[in-house]
Enzyme design. Structure first.
Site, PDB file in Angstrom:
ATOM      1  N   LYS A 112      11.693  -2.614  14.071  1.00 10.97           N
ATOM      2  CA  LYS A 112      10.307  -2.480  13.630  1.00 10.97           C
ATOM      3  C   LYS A 112       9.297  -2.906  14.690  1.00 10.97           C
ATOM      4  CE  LYS A 112      11.060  -1.938   8.826  1.00 10.97           C
ATOM      5  NZ  LYS A 112      10.565  -1.932   7.487  1.00 10.97           N
ATOM      6  N   LYS A 193      18.933   5.735   8.542  1.00 11.78           N
ATOM      7  CA  LYS A 193      18.913   5.442   7.108  1.00 11.78           C
ATOM      8  C   LYS A 193      17.678   6.077   6.445  1.00 11.78           C
ATOM      9  CE  LYS A 193      16.242   1.312   6.274  1.00 11.78           C
ATOM     10  NZ  LYS A 193      15.805   0.667   5.075  1.00 11.78           N
ATOM     11  N   LYS A 196      11.434   4.371   3.549  1.00 15.48           N
ATOM     12  CA  LYS A 196      10.122   4.619   2.944  1.00 15.48           C
ATOM     13  C   LYS A 196       9.106   5.003   3.996  1.00 15.48           C
ATOM     14  CE  LYS A 196      10.441   1.014  -0.566  1.00 15.48           C
ATOM     15  NZ  LYS A 196      10.201  -0.423  -0.668  1.00 15.48           N
TER      16      LYS A 196
HETATM   17  P1  ATP Z   1      11.744   0.759   5.099  1.00 15.48           P
HETATM   18  O1  ATP Z   1      12.828   1.733   5.300  1.00 15.48           O
HETATM   19  O2  ATP Z   1      10.394   1.353   5.194  1.00 15.48           O
HETATM   20  O3  ATP Z   1      11.921  -0.484   5.898  1.00 15.48           O
HETATM   21  P2  ATP Z   1      13.116   0.267   2.727  1.00 15.48           P
HETATM   22  O4  ATP Z   1      13.338   1.635   2.233  1.00 15.48           O
HETATM   23  O5  ATP Z   1      14.242  -0.437   3.433  1.00 15.48           O
HETATM   24  O6  ATP Z   1      11.842   0.258   3.591  1.00 15.48           O
HETATM   25  P3  ATP Z   1      12.874  -2.082   1.004  1.00 15.48           P
HETATM   26  O7  ATP Z   1      11.937  -2.456  -0.069  1.00 15.48           O
HETATM   27  O8  ATP Z   1      12.776  -2.882   2.225  1.00 15.48           O
HETATM   28  O9  ATP Z   1      12.670  -0.591   1.440  1.00 15.48           O
HETATM   29  O10 ATP Z   1      14.344  -2.083   0.413  1.00 15.48           O
HETATM   30  C1  ATP Z   1      14.689  -2.303  -0.928  1.00 15.48           C
HETATM   31  C2  ATP Z   1      16.189  -2.275  -1.103  1.00 15.48           C
HETATM   32  O11 ATP Z   1      16.698  -0.972  -0.834  1.00 15.48           O
HETATM   33  C3  ATP Z   1      16.949  -3.215  -0.157  1.00 15.48           C
HETATM   34  O12 ATP Z   1      18.022  -3.813  -0.860  1.00 15.48           O
HETATM   35  C4  ATP Z   1      17.496  -2.295   0.896  1.00 15.48           C
HETATM   36  O13 ATP Z   1      18.669  -2.794   1.484  1.00 15.48           O
HETATM   37  C5  ATP Z   1      17.781  -1.056   0.088  1.00 15.48           C
HETATM   38  N1  ATP Z   1      17.764   0.156   0.922  1.00 15.48           N
HETATM   39  C6  ATP Z   1      16.730   0.575   1.679  1.00 15.48           C
HETATM   40  N2  ATP Z   1      17.031   1.737   2.294  1.00 15.48           N
HETATM   41  C7  ATP Z   1      18.301   2.040   1.915  1.00 15.48           C
HETATM   42  C8  ATP Z   1      19.183   3.127   2.207  1.00 15.48           C
HETATM   43  N3  ATP Z   1      18.800   4.119   3.009  1.00 15.48           N
HETATM   44  N4  ATP Z   1      20.416   3.135   1.646  1.00 15.48           N
HETATM   45  C9  ATP Z   1      20.805   2.135   0.809  1.00 15.48           C
HETATM   46  N5  ATP Z   1      20.017   1.084   0.491  1.00 15.48           N
HETATM   47  C10 ATP Z   1      18.783   1.023   1.026  1.00 15.48           C
END
Ligand code: ATP
Ligand code: LTN
Length: 328
Positions: A112, A193, A196
């Protein structure tokens, strides 16, 4: 005593299939047998700039989605991080018992901040606030996606270090990931991955996406030119990712799905997946809009905050005593 569970989701952007499959699905499963506390981590989200009014709205959006996917406030405590100030307090104590070296090794920070000298300090200390979240509630288990595993390992190190220095204070937590779907990949670039914050909206499917958008994102998703449906993450990351999503939503094992589509093309497989995903999202969306409009939501968060605050204060009393803060 039931094992204790803690986890959180940031109120940034729309919750997507990765969040649901990797994290939220586990939250719901665990609430029946364990003592669960689930948080909307708004303090984590301000590590990057947020519009204040939008942040207030997305905080409520995530709370409503928690309940729409099946979290029941009678079974689990649901609350907003910033309403319990002990999170910030413990985070500072942990900051003073951590090393810049261990924080520099966090891959999420490296990704990040992209090595920039002007990266916000909050991005760097983010894992300490996350550790505070977990340790305040004596969590034994932390259900998260695979991308958060390193942060849980750091939390364990911090808890063990503190316990060794000041005497038994914290429970040392364990990571819990899904066997299938701990890391859902981006639909357009299946080696990254699903996230968001990615620019391309077709890289992800949000839980609130309309059926037409879901169709477009899946039909456009990146696959390969082999034309055979089989599970092979390194050679066929796109198809393997779609197979994982199919398996989770159909309740069938990946092997069974592969067998079912023997001899079929990617087109048919994708069309069927669109249907399965939309069928699954439809009741979640209906419930979401009902809850989001109801007064009930605020009540749940207020009560959740009170319950969480009482637990957090108990832990902080222990911590203040151990580190030598005066109790007047
Ligand atoms: P960003 O990708 O913008 O950093 P994020 O999608 O990781 O955000 P968070 O709120 O940080 O969103 O994550 C919430 C939960 O979702 C966490 O437990 C994280 O590990 C899980 N998670 C996020 N992305 C994935 C993914 N691609 N596959 C499985 N689990 C995920
Ligand atoms: N860093 C997590 C969100 C998070 C969290 C937590 C998860 C903040 N505090 C405590 C589990 C336990 C993320 O998903 N990016």
């Amino acid at each position: 005593m039931k094992p204790k569970v803690f986890s959180g989701v940031q109120p940034t952007g729309n919750i997507h299939l990765g969040n649901y499959i990797g994290a939220l699905r586990q939250f719901v499963e665990l609430q029946d047998t364990m003592d669960c506390v689930y948080c909307i981590v708004d303090m984590h989200s301000i590590t990057l700039p947020q519009d204040p009014e939008q942040l207030r709205q997305t905080t409520l959006d995530v709370a409503a989605l928690y309940m729409a996917v099946g979290l029941d406030p009678k079974k689990a405590t649901i609350f907003v991080q910033s309403t319990v100030p002990q999170h910030a307090e413990l985070s500072w104590v942990l900051t003073c018992n951590s090393y810049t070296g261990e924080l520099s090794r966090m891959t999420q920070f490296k990704d990040k901040s992209k090595g920039s000298e002007s990266a916000p300090t909050g991005l760097f200390t983010y894992p300490l606030l996350m550790a505070a979240d977990i340790l305040l509630y004596d969590a034994n288990i932390v259900p998260v996606g695979n991308d958060q595993k390193q942060h849980i390992e750091l939390t364990r190190d911090l808890a063990i270090r503190f316990n060794n220095k000041f005497g038994d204070t914290f429970v040392v937590p364990d990571y819990k990931g899904m066997e299938v779907g701990a890391r859902i990949m981006a639909l357009d670039e299946p080696t990254k991955k699903m996230s968001k914050s990615a620019e391309n909206i077709h890289s992800r499917i949000s839980l609130l996406d309309k059926p037409e958008k879901v169709k477009k994102s899946i039909m456009k998703s990146t696959t390969d030119s082999e034309g055979i449906i089989r599970y092979d993450v390194s050679e066929k990351p796109g198809i393997s990712n779609l197979l994982t999503i199919y398996s989770v939503f159909s309740g069938k094992k990946i092997d069974e799905v592969v067998q079912q589509y023997e001899g079929s093309g990617y087109g048919q497989f994708k069309k069927d997946l669109v249907e399965i995903v939309n069928e699954h999202l439809d009741p979640i969306q209906k419930k979401y809009y009902e809850i989001r409009e109801s007064e009930e939501l605020i009540k749940v968060l207020k009560e959740g905050g009170e319950k969480a605050g009482a637990i957090a204060e108990n832990t902080m009393k222990r911590v203040r005593e151990k580190i030598g803060f005066i109790n007047l």
